[in-house]
Design a protein around this motif. Structure first.
Motif, mmCIF file in Angstrom:
data_model
loop_
_atom_site.group_PDB
_atom_site.id
_atom_site.type_symbol
_atom_site.label_atom_id
_atom_site.label_comp_id
_atom_site.label_asym_id
_atom_site.label_seq_id
_atom_site.Cartn_x
_atom_site.Cartn_y
_atom_site.Cartn_z
ATOM 1 N N ASP A 160 -15.377 -26.654 -21.469
ATOM 2 C CA ASP A 160 -15.256 -25.439 -21.897
ATOM 3 C C ASP A 160 -13.847 -24.904 -22.567
ATOM 4 O O ASP A 160 -12.853 -25.162 -22.049
ATOM 5 N N GLY A 161 -14.033 -24.068 -23.831
ATOM 6 C CA GLY A 161 -12.933 -23.901 -24.693
ATOM 7 C C GLY A 161 -11.904 -22.883 -23.999
ATOM 8 O O GLY A 161 -10.744 -22.651 -24.261
ATOM 9 N N ASN A 162 -12.608 -22.001 -22.878
ATOM 10 C CA ASN A 162 -11.896 -21.131 -22.352
ATOM 11 C C ASN A 162 -11.100 -21.641 -21.157
ATOM 12 O O ASN A 162 -10.145 -21.062 -20.936
ATOM 13 N N LEU A 163 -11.327 -22.821 -20.742
ATOM 14 C CA LEU A 163 -10.779 -23.393 -19.769
ATOM 15 C C LEU A 163 -8.946 -23.286 -20.027
ATOM 16 O O LEU A 163 -8.352 -23.042 -18.992
ATOM 17 N N ARG A 164 -8.654 -23.751 -21.087
ATOM 18 C CA ARG A 164 -7.348 -23.884 -21.320
ATOM 19 C C ARG A 164 -6.470 -22.494 -21.242
ATOM 20 O O ARG A 164 -5.594 -22.101 -20.750
ATOM 21 N N GLU A 165 -7.258 -21.543 -22.137
ATOM 22 C CA GLU A 165 -6.858 -20.249 -22.195
ATOM 23 C C GLU A 165 -6.652 -19.410 -20.760
ATOM 24 O O GLU A 165 -5.662 -18.921 -20.470
ATOM 25 N N THR A 166 -7.746 -19.772 -19.995
ATOM 26 C CA THR A 166 -7.612 -19.201 -18.490
ATOM 27 C C THR A 166 -6.546 -19.826 -17.706
ATOM 28 O O THR A 166 -5.528 -19.273 -17.254
ATOM 29 N N LEU A 167 -6.202 -21.017 -17.993
ATOM 30 C CA LEU A 167 -5.146 -21.619 -17.403
ATOM 31 C C LEU A 167 -3.830 -21.104 -17.805
ATOM 32 O O LEU A 167 -2.867 -20.855 -17.027
ATOM 33 N N VAL A 168 -3.693 -21.137 -19.074
ATOM 34 C CA VAL A 168 -2.305 -20.586 -19.704
ATOM 35 C C VAL A 168 -2.219 -19.010 -19.109
ATOM 36 O O VAL A 168 -1.185 -18.680 -18.754
#
Lengths: 284, 227
Positions: free
Chosen positions: B124-132
């Motif tokens: 999921d592309g959002n995963l990284r953004e969410t983590l950041v």
């Protein structure tokens, strides 16, 4: 579901551990030779004939037991064995192509060349004998007839000692070895004999490999006894001045053993169905 | 052929010392090289899958090309490197287990890296953004992604293992088929067949089939779970 994956992973892990552990135990057992010399591993490049016949399986364990050395056998054709020696990738070579052995020593790659044993080459052919050469003892004339008849002939084609000898005989015969009947296999002696048997063709082999495989094939000896078919084996240590890293002591110990009374006796007593496969050079 | 099968079964069922030693050696080489290869190919795959940079497509193309490289070609390159007359000759690696393991590691590297890249890409592309957004450290992000993609990574590792356990080119050229030292399942099969003796070859072939089946079985379950 998750548990099943875990379970199957666990099973695999246990399986791997079991096999690896078993292997480790065996290796220890195999390594437990007496009195280890400082550098116990000797790398021997040799021809497929010494290995395929099973001679090394009786000769080397005796040497290892006597000296504590461990011999690593790399069984390739004579040409490749010599190349390994020139590059310094092995410590000693055991080959059969006299002219090339002399060149190896002359160029400074090897030292202390010794005659070890001999047997002879024979031409194998099918019962049907389409080229009509059975029973003759002139190898070159037989090759000419094979070429004239266009009967299948399987060549090692791998720059081995047997291949070197075969090319020399073709040269004497003057026959053209071009055409569909001439098949360059590029394989070891055992494979080439199996292929020849399958095609019901002709091939040149050392007698040792033939005798070792005789029970599994239908080919017969059709030409033998020509002086050109003499097949001497030599051992040569790789020159330590050229390649300082080689295990020269190990190589010399092995040469001493195979040309000494015990090694020569093992070579003499190594038979298949009562027939000797090699004849020692130092003792009778 | 009956007697050959009988002999092969006898070797397997009586736990013939050499048969199982050879199988164990093959497994050890393949496992060790897969682990070594994973140390490098996992990070490379994750980095490729996560980041967008110039030349990324090119890197992936290179990986895919390497995946199809014949084992004998890899064997040849390493051979030229580690032979005594080659640049790394002073290490004395040729005709030793270490040379085989190096060659096999290189063989499985592109497969593992490429498969890990694909699976990380698909996360999921959002995963990284969410983590950041949550303020996770870079290291933390990588750990989470590794954990999210763990089943695909397992599949990638199994594929790498599968590539090396059955290869013969590298083992033969770099190991030299030395008995009790570098003689593996595949080089033994090659040697025994050349001698016209099929019993031991067949027994080892059966073991190789069982290993392949086990690996595929686990892969199957892993993939099924992921879905």
């Amino acid at each position: 579901m998750k548990n099943r994956i875990k379970a199957s992973l666990l099973v695999l892990l246990l399986l791997l551990l079991a096999v690896a552990g078993f292997a480790g135990g065996v290796q220890e057992a195999a390594d437990s030779t007496p009195a280890a010399p400082e550098n116990p591993r000797v790398k021997l490049a040799t021809t497929t004939s010494t290995e395929n016949t099973g001679l090394l399986d009786v000769l080397l364990p005796a040497f290892e037991e006597r000296t504590g050395y461990k011999v690593d056998v790399i069984a390739v054709g004579t040409g490749k064995a010599i190349a390994h020696g020139e590059a310094g990738d092995v410590d000693i070579i055991m080959v059969h192509a006299r002219s090339r052995e002399d060149a190896f020593v002359e160029k400074g790659f090897g030292v202390n060349r010794r005659d070890m044993m001999h047997n002879d080459f024979v031409v194998l052919g099918p019962d049907s004998d389409p080229a009509g050469i059975a029973g003759t003892n002139d190898a070159a004339a037989a090759f000419t007839k094979i070429a004239k008849a266009g009967s299948d002939f399987v060549s090692r084609g791998d720059d081995s000692g047997t291949h070197t000898k075969e090319k020399a005989i073709w040269k004497v015969s003057g026959a053209e070895k071009t055409g569909k009947w001439y098949k360059e296999a590029g394989q070891g002696m055992g494979t080439v004999i199996t292929m020849t048997d399958d095609m019901q063709g002709y091939t040149l082999t050392d007698r040792g490999t033939y005798l070792a495989m005789k029970d599994n094939i239908g080919l017969k000896v059709v030409v033998e006894g020509d002086p050109v078919l003499f097949n001497p084996y030599g051992v040569i240590a790789v020159n330590p001045e050229l390649h300082p890293h080689v295990n020269f002591d190990g190589a010399m110990a092995l040469i001493e053993f195979v040309t000494g009374a015990e090694g020569q006796g093992i070579i003499r007593d190594f038979t298949k169905n009562g027939e000797p496969l090699f004849y020692p050079d130092v003792i009778k | 052929m009956d007697s050959v099968f009988g002999y092969a079964l006898k070797l397997l069922l009586t736990f013939d010392k050499e048969t199982y030693f050879i199988a164990g050696l093959s497994l050890r080489f393949a496992l060790t090289s897969t682990i070594f290869s994973a140390l490098l190919s996992l990070p490379v795959g994750v980095l490729l899958g996560l980041n967008r940079f110039r030349g990324r497509r090119f890197c992936i193309t290179v990986l895919n090309t390497l995946m199809a490289l014949p084992t004998v070609v890899v064997g040849l390159f390493i051979y030229a490197l580690v032979s005594r007359s080659g640049p790394l000759g002073y290490l004395g690696l040729l005709f030793n287990p270490s040379a085989v393991i190096i060659g096999q590691s290189i063989l499985s590297f592109p497969i593992i890296a490429s498969m890990v890249n694909t699976s990380v890409e698909r996360l999921d592309g959002n995963l990284r953004e969410t983590l950041v957004t949550l303020g996770a450290s870079k290291f933390r992000i990588y750990l989470t992604i590794l954990s999210e993609a763990r089943f695909s990574i397992m599949t990638a590792l199994l594929a790498g293992f599968g590539r090396v356990i059955g290869e013969v080119g590298v083992s033969m050229m770099l190991g030299g088929n030395i008995r009790w030292w570098t003689r593996t399942i595949t080089t033994t099969i090659s040697l025994e067949t050349s001698k016209g003796q099929f019993g031991l070859a067949l027994a080892l072939g059966i073991i190789l089939l069982i290993i392949a089946f086990t690996v595929n079985f686990i892969t199957h379950w892993t993939v099924k779970h992921e879905r």
